[in-house]
Motif scaffolding. Structure first.
Motif, PDB file in Angstrom:
ATOM      1  N   LEU A  43       6.178  -0.448   5.308  1.00  0.00           N
ATOM      2  CA  LEU A  43       7.486  -0.278   4.430  1.00  0.00           C
ATOM      3  C   LEU A  43       7.647  -0.709   2.972  1.00  0.00           C
ATOM      4  O   LEU A  43       8.483   0.339   3.036  1.00  0.00           O
ATOM      5  CB  LEU A  43       8.377  -1.389   5.245  1.00  0.00           C
ATOM      6  CG  LEU A  43       9.280  -1.710   7.000  1.00  0.00           C
ATOM      7  CD1 LEU A  43       9.884  -2.474   7.410  1.00  0.00           C
ATOM      8  CD2 LEU A  43       9.630   0.502   6.728  1.00  0.00           C
ATOM      9  N   ASP A  44       7.380  -1.392   2.629  1.00  0.00           N
ATOM     10  CA  ASP A  44       7.394  -1.544   1.017  1.00  0.00           C
ATOM     11  C   ASP A  44       6.242  -0.227   0.847  1.00  0.00           C
ATOM     12  O   ASP A  44       6.958   0.124  -0.566  1.00  0.00           O
ATOM     13  CB  ASP A  44       6.561  -2.980   0.903  1.00  0.00           C
ATOM     14  CG  ASP A  44       7.526  -3.625   1.332  1.00  0.00           C
ATOM     15  OD1 ASP A  44       8.098  -3.753   1.751  1.00  0.00           O
ATOM     16  OD2 ASP A  44       7.127  -5.254   1.070  1.00  0.00           O
ATOM     17  N   SER A  45       4.875  -0.230   1.497  1.00  0.00           N
ATOM     18  CA  SER A  45       4.715   0.734   0.160  1.00  0.00           C
ATOM     19  C   SER A  45       5.273   1.885   0.880  1.00  0.00           C
ATOM     20  O   SER A  45       5.072   3.355  -0.733  1.00  0.00           O
ATOM     21  CB  SER A  45       2.845   1.650   1.244  1.00  0.00           C
ATOM     22  OG  SER A  45       1.998  -0.385   1.035  1.00  0.00           O
ATOM     23  N   LEU A  46       5.905   2.523   1.818  1.00  0.00           N
ATOM     24  CA  LEU A  46       6.208   4.009   1.891  1.00  0.00           C
ATOM     25  C   LEU A  46       7.857   3.991   0.818  1.00  0.00           C
ATOM     26  O   LEU A  46       7.944   5.013   0.434  1.00  0.00           O
ATOM     27  CB  LEU A  46       7.006   3.827   2.849  1.00  0.00           C
ATOM     28  CG  LEU A  46       6.210   4.316   4.267  1.00  0.00           C
ATOM     29  CD1 LEU A  46       7.286   4.549   5.583  1.00  0.00           C
ATOM     30  CD2 LEU A  46       5.408   6.284   3.963  1.00  0.00           C
ATOM     31  N   GLU A  47       8.467   2.599   0.640  1.00  0.00           N
ATOM     32  CA  GLU A  47       9.233   2.611  -0.203  1.00  0.00           C
ATOM     33  C   GLU A  47       8.815   3.253  -1.684  1.00  0.00           C
ATOM     34  O   GLU A  47      10.031   3.468  -2.420  1.00  0.00           O
ATOM     35  CB  GLU A  47      10.450   1.087  -0.209  1.00  0.00           C
ATOM     36  CG  GLU A  47      10.999   0.891  -0.900  1.00  0.00           C
ATOM     37  CD  GLU A  47      11.774  -0.592  -1.400  1.00  0.00           C
ATOM     38  OE1 GLU A  47      12.619  -0.859  -1.591  1.00  0.00           O
ATOM     39  OE2 GLU A  47      11.331  -0.975  -0.608  1.00  0.00           O
ATOM     40  N   ILE A  48       7.404   2.608  -2.329  1.00  0.00           N
ATOM     41  CA  ILE A  48       7.776   2.935  -3.133  1.00  0.00           C
ATOM     42  C   ILE A  48       7.126   4.393  -3.345  1.00  0.00           C
ATOM     43  O   ILE A  48       7.477   4.912  -4.529  1.00  0.00           O
ATOM     44  CB  ILE A  48       5.656   2.320  -4.013  1.00  0.00           C
ATOM     45  CG1 ILE A  48       6.202   0.534  -4.081  1.00  0.00           C
ATOM     46  CG2 ILE A  48       5.656   2.559  -5.348  1.00  0.00           C
ATOM     47  CD1 ILE A  48       5.601  -0.547  -4.261  1.00  0.00           C
ATOM     48  N   ILE A  49       6.206   5.000  -2.537  1.00  0.00           N
ATOM     49  CA  ILE A  49       5.615   6.238  -2.831  1.00  0.00           C
ATOM     50  C   ILE A  49       7.331   7.095  -2.658  1.00  0.00           C
ATOM     51  O   ILE A  49       6.980   7.692  -3.377  1.00  0.00           O
ATOM     52  CB  ILE A  49       5.088   6.261  -1.556  1.00  0.00           C
ATOM     53  CG1 ILE A  49       3.510   5.741  -1.775  1.00  0.00           C
ATOM     54  CG2 ILE A  49       5.266   7.474  -0.961  1.00  0.00           C
ATOM     55  CD1 ILE A  49       2.517   6.015  -0.477  1.00  0.00           C
ATOM     56  N   LEU A  50       8.113   7.135  -1.334  1.00  0.00           N
ATOM     57  CA  LEU A  50       8.969   7.509  -1.430  1.00  0.00           C
ATOM     58  C   LEU A  50      10.366   7.661  -2.951  1.00  0.00           C
ATOM     59  O   LEU A  50      10.292   8.560  -3.407  1.00  0.00           O
ATOM     60  CB  LEU A  50      10.208   7.827  -0.720  1.00  0.00           C
ATOM     61  CG  LEU A  50       9.126   7.899   1.059  1.00  0.00           C
ATOM     62  CD1 LEU A  50      10.286   7.516   1.972  1.00  0.00           C
ATOM     63  CD2 LEU A  50       8.695   9.309   1.117  1.00  0.00           C
ATOM     64  N   SER A  51      10.009   6.577  -3.311  1.00  0.00           N
ATOM     65  CA  SER A  51      11.232   5.952  -5.072  1.00  0.00           C
ATOM     66  C   SER A  51      10.159   7.307  -6.072  1.00  0.00           C
ATOM     67  O   SER A  51      11.041   7.451  -6.654  1.00  0.00           O
ATOM     68  CB  SER A  51      11.393   4.875  -4.881  1.00  0.00           C
ATOM     69  OG  SER A  51      11.833   4.494  -4.516  1.00  0.00           O
TER      70      SER A  51
END
Length: 223
Positions: free
Chosen positions: A16-24
């Motif tokens: 979740l945290d990794s996806l949040e960073i990538i998408l942001s």
């Protein structure tokens, strides 16, 4: 790319945290992060208007992804759904697609593939991982074969020729490669043409067949 509002649903905090960073970093806004289907629905009750697409895992503690997908399609039908999971066995694939998922990728697909899939899905294109596509077409072909065997007097269902009569030789070739699960880029590399040219051919195929969805077209071609 960018400006999309995304809900993330997975019980792996690191992911979740990794996806949040990538998408942001790619100018997308995170509507919320949920650890299971129930938490996702609670977020959507308040923020459905602020969500374009949900990235959903299938195997989660609590309410799983397949149940969530069905409920979302009933209550929040405007929100697109991209399955992002480690599983691509028959049960998961058929339940997710039948439930209304707009895309199905494996978690090892890579950043660029996931970002591209989000853009494609929000443009109205169904996106399936190559392994998933291959398995789905095998399942569909097997179902059609069993159905045809049960028809009276040897009557057969629609065959690919029915929808490809007006197609050119090159368009039929591209249909064949699509049915094998190749992406637009892989088709372009195979035929030594540009990816843009492949997209133009596929657009023409959609117009001629009247089928404007990649998965539905491939399933029809396998009949």
């Amino acid at each position: 790319m960018g400006g999309y509002k995304v809900l993330l649903v997975d019980d792996e905090k690191l992911l979740l945290d990794s996806l949040e960073i990538i998408l942001s970093l790619n100018h997308m806004e995170i509507t919320g992060k949920a650890n299971d289907g129930r938490e996702a629905l609670q977020i959507l009750e308040e923020k459905a208007a602020d969500c374009d697409i949900a990235l959903v895992d299938l195997n989660m503690k609590g309410m799983g992804g397949t149940e969530l997908i069905k409920i979302m399609k009933q209550r929040f039908s405007d929100i697109k759904i991209l399955v992002l999971t480690t599983f691509y066995d028959d049960k998961y694939i058929t339940e997710a697609i039948a439930g209304g998922a707009d895309g199905y990728l494996l978690k090892d697909s890579g950043k660029d593939t996931i970002l591209g899939a989000i853009t494609q899905i929000l443009s109205g294109i169904t996106v399936l991982d190559q392994k998933v596509m291959a398995r789905l077409t095998e399942l569909m072909a097997g179902n059609f074969e069993r159905t045809d065997k049960g028809r009276p007097n040897g009557e057969q269902g629609n065959v690919s020729g029915d929808i490809s009569m007006e197609l050119t030789g090159r368009e039929k070739e591209i249909c064949s490669l699509m049915a094998d699960g190749l992406t637009n880029k892989q088709i372009a590399d195979r035929l030594y043409i540009s990816e843009g040219t492949v997209k133009n051919y596929i657009s023409s195929i959609y117009d001629k067949t009247g089928i404007h969805d990649r998965v539905k077209l491939i399933v029809e071609l396998k009949r």
